[in-house]
Scaffold this motif. Structure first.
Motif, PDB file in Angstrom:
ATOM      1  N   MET A  79      32.123  34.366  35.209  1.00  0.00           N
ATOM      2  CA  MET A  79      32.606  34.527  33.840  1.00  0.00           C
ATOM      3  C   MET A  79      33.828  35.435  33.775  1.00  0.00           C
ATOM      4  O   MET A  79      34.746  35.201  32.987  1.00  0.00           O
ATOM      5  CB  MET A  79      31.479  35.040  32.942  1.00  0.00           C
ATOM      6  CG  MET A  79      30.402  33.994  32.690  1.00  0.00           C
ATOM      7  SD  MET A  79      29.206  34.431  31.398  1.00  0.00           S
ATOM      8  CE  MET A  79      28.206  35.657  32.249  1.00  0.00           C
ATOM      9  N   THR A  80      33.868  36.456  34.624  1.00  0.00           N
ATOM     10  CA  THR A  80      35.049  37.324  34.667  1.00  0.00           C
ATOM     11  C   THR A  80      36.264  36.564  35.184  1.00  0.00           C
ATOM     12  O   THR A  80      37.369  36.683  34.655  1.00  0.00           O
ATOM     13  CB  THR A  80      34.779  38.557  35.547  1.00  0.00           C
ATOM     14  OG1 THR A  80      33.635  39.246  35.065  1.00  0.00           O
ATOM     15  CG2 THR A  80      35.979  39.494  35.546  1.00  0.00           C
ATOM     16  N   ALA A  81      36.055  35.764  36.233  1.00  0.00           N
ATOM     17  CA  ALA A  81      37.155  34.958  36.764  1.00  0.00           C
ATOM     18  C   ALA A  81      37.681  33.996  35.713  1.00  0.00           C
ATOM     19  O   ALA A  81      38.894  33.810  35.562  1.00  0.00           O
ATOM     20  CB  ALA A  81      36.685  34.185  37.999  1.00  0.00           C
ATOM     21  N   ALA A  82      36.782  33.371  34.954  1.00  0.00           N
ATOM     22  CA  ALA A  82      37.192  32.451  33.887  1.00  0.00           C
ATOM     23  C   ALA A  82      37.984  33.175  32.809  1.00  0.00           C
ATOM     24  O   ALA A  82      38.966  32.642  32.276  1.00  0.00           O
ATOM     25  CB  ALA A  82      35.959  31.783  33.283  1.00  0.00           C
ATOM     26  N   LEU A  83      37.563  34.382  32.486  1.00  0.00           N
ATOM     27  CA  LEU A  83      38.291  35.187  31.502  1.00  0.00           C
ATOM     28  C   LEU A  83      39.716  35.456  31.959  1.00  0.00           C
ATOM     29  O   LEU A  83      40.683  35.233  31.219  1.00  0.00           O
ATOM     30  CB  LEU A  83      37.548  36.502  31.268  1.00  0.00           C
ATOM     31  CG  LEU A  83      38.292  37.591  30.492  1.00  0.00           C
ATOM     32  CD1 LEU A  83      38.609  37.134  29.079  1.00  0.00           C
ATOM     33  CD2 LEU A  83      37.478  38.886  30.477  1.00  0.00           C
ATOM     34  N   TYR A  84      39.883  35.921  33.178  1.00  0.00           N
ATOM     35  CA  TYR A  84      41.209  36.266  33.689  1.00  0.00           C
ATOM     36  C   TYR A  84      42.101  35.034  33.797  1.00  0.00           C
ATOM     37  O   TYR A  84      43.278  35.066  33.432  1.00  0.00           O
ATOM     38  CB  TYR A  84      41.090  36.955  35.049  1.00  0.00           C
ATOM     39  CG  TYR A  84      40.928  38.451  34.956  1.00  0.00           C
ATOM     40  CD1 TYR A  84      41.932  39.311  35.396  1.00  0.00           C
ATOM     41  CD2 TYR A  84      39.776  39.017  34.420  1.00  0.00           C
ATOM     42  CE1 TYR A  84      41.787  40.686  35.314  1.00  0.00           C
ATOM     43  CE2 TYR A  84      39.618  40.392  34.328  1.00  0.00           C
ATOM     44  CZ  TYR A  84      40.631  41.220  34.778  1.00  0.00           C
ATOM     45  OH  TYR A  84      40.498  42.584  34.673  1.00  0.00           O
ATOM     46  N   ALA A  85      41.533  33.945  34.304  1.00  0.00           N
ATOM     47  CA  ALA A  85      42.338  32.736  34.497  1.00  0.00           C
ATOM     48  C   ALA A  85      42.737  32.103  33.169  1.00  0.00           C
ATOM     49  O   ALA A  85      43.892  31.684  32.987  1.00  0.00           O
ATOM     50  CB  ALA A  85      41.569  31.726  35.356  1.00  0.00           C
ATOM     51  N   SER A  86      41.811  32.047  32.223  1.00  0.00           N
ATOM     52  CA  SER A  86      42.141  31.436  30.929  1.00  0.00           C
ATOM     53  C   SER A  86      43.086  32.319  30.128  1.00  0.00           C
ATOM     54  O   SER A  86      43.936  31.813  29.382  1.00  0.00           O
ATOM     55  CB  SER A  86      40.861  31.156  30.130  1.00  0.00           C
ATOM     56  OG  SER A  86      40.131  32.342  29.885  1.00  0.00           O
ATOM     57  N   ARG A  87      42.968  33.615  30.280  1.00  0.00           N
ATOM     58  CA  ARG A  87      43.883  34.537  29.587  1.00  0.00           C
ATOM     59  C   ARG A  87      45.301  34.402  30.132  1.00  0.00           C
ATOM     60  O   ARG A  87      46.280  34.731  29.451  1.00  0.00           O
ATOM     61  CB  ARG A  87      43.385  35.975  29.737  1.00  0.00           C
ATOM     62  CG  ARG A  87      44.078  36.986  28.829  1.00  0.00           C
ATOM     63  CD  ARG A  87      43.348  38.317  28.860  1.00  0.00           C
ATOM     64  NE  ARG A  87      43.973  39.263  27.956  1.00  0.00           N
ATOM     65  CZ  ARG A  87      44.947  40.104  28.303  1.00  0.00           C
ATOM     66  NH1 ARG A  87      45.399  40.103  29.560  1.00  0.00           N
ATOM     67  NH2 ARG A  87      45.470  40.941  27.433  1.00  0.00           N
ATOM     68  N   ALA A  88      45.427  33.886  31.365  1.00  0.00           N
ATOM     69  CA  ALA A  88      46.743  33.621  31.958  1.00  0.00           C
ATOM     70  C   ALA A  88      47.249  32.232  31.581  1.00  0.00           C
ATOM     71  O   ALA A  88      48.179  31.707  32.189  1.00  0.00           O
ATOM     72  CB  ALA A  88      46.664  33.752  33.469  1.00  0.00           C
TER      73      ALA A  88
END
Length: 313
Positions: free
Chosen positions: A17-26
């Motif tokens: 979920m953290t990885a998804a947050l960082y990637a989608s925020r980019a």
């Protein structure tokens, strides 16, 4: 036509979920895939007291908070058990039991699972006295007697940790000597809060309607069975990485763990791994979240490098 994403995150635990947050925020299109509900093992944890920002929070509640954060920038979520990954260079294909997807990058966060004893009471008292993590649950057993099952590094290190909290720690081991490193053994044998039951197996975990009250132990030399009273049972007989679908990629070590560099990148360009699928000493929510942040930024850098290569061509 396969559905297309910039990034597919396999596993929706805290790292995923953290990885998804960082990637989608980019501003990348992101899909989180999981075979069950988001949150992973957090959903089986009654109270989490060692995650920054919360004095204490229920595992399912923290899962929901993380999920809401992870999806706020457009990351999607879907059910599916991943069956295989095909690497085609700049693109990869992810096949689940329900769908096929195309993506530029993959982050694997499928976690690991603790080996079970397979005895009566183990499942019944999970989260009610049976634990596989002293750092997670040790604080619930202050000034009580606990059992540690196992004789390797993890068992003895976690047993030593528990002596700071529990009144007494009894180690039950199936052999007549420990397998832990000598220096760890020396610390354990010199700790007056620890004692040892040798050549023995736990054959049942017992309790009342609410919690563990003890274990039944059988000596594998004499066949004699004895009862030990205890408030908690911590089991350390091994950990298995959940990496079977990735065996064809050449990214696993000889124990089945995924090998990465410090940026969470595997040997295959565009494939990253985070959390408990990596061979690591501390398997905690905080360490998974850290891995996820690094990988989320890593996939952005990787996809930018693909764009640069295309532009030069």
């Amino acid at each position: 036509m396969a559905k297309n994403y910039d990034v597919i995150v396999i596993g929706a635990g805290p790292g995923g979920m953290t990885a998804a947050l960082y990637a989608s925020r980019a501003n990348l299109s992101v899909l989180m895939l999981d075979r069950g509900v988001y949150g992973g093992q957090m959903n089986n944890t009654a109270a989490i007291e060692n995650y920054p920002g919360f004095k204490s929070i229920l595992g399912p509640d923290l899962s929901k908070e993380m999920y809401d954060s992870a999806t706020q920038f457009g990351a999607e979520y879907a059910f599916g058990t991943v069956e295989k990954i095909e690497d085609h260079g700049a693109t990869k294909m992810v096949t689940t039991d329900m769908e096929t997807y195309e993506t530029k990058a993959i982050i694997i966060g499928t976690g690991s699972e603790y080996k079970k004893l397979g005895v009566d009471g183990e499942e019944q008292y999970g989260g009610r006295g049976v634990s596989y993590c002293a750092v997670c649950d040790g604080a619930f057993f202050k000034n009580k007697h606990v059992i540690v099952v196992g004789g390797g590094d993890s068992a003895i290190e976690e047993g030593l940790y528990l002596t700071q909290l529990a009144d007494k720690v009894t180690v039950i081991h199936r052999r007549d000597q420990l397998r832990a490193q000598k220096i760890i053994q020396d610390r354990a044998f010199s700790n007056d809060k620890m004692d040892f039951v040798w050549n023995s197996n736990v054959v049942a975990i017992e309790g009342d309607e609410q919690k563990v009250t003890g274990v039944k132990v059988k000596n594998n030399q004499t066949g004699e069975e004895t009862q030990l009273d205890a408030s908690g049972v911590f089991i350390y007989v091994g950990v298995l990485p959940m990496t079977t679908p990735f065996q064809n990629l050449g990214i696993l070590d000889d124990q089945g763990w995924i090998e990465t560099d410090t940026q969470m990148a595997t040997k295959v360009p565009g494939i990253f791994a985070i959390g408990d699928v990596r061979d690591k000493k501390l398997r905690q929510i905080t360490t998974a979240v850290g891995d996820g942040g690094v990988a989320g930024q890593g996939v952005f850098n990787y996809i930018e490098s693909l764009k640069a290569q295309t532009a030069r061509a």
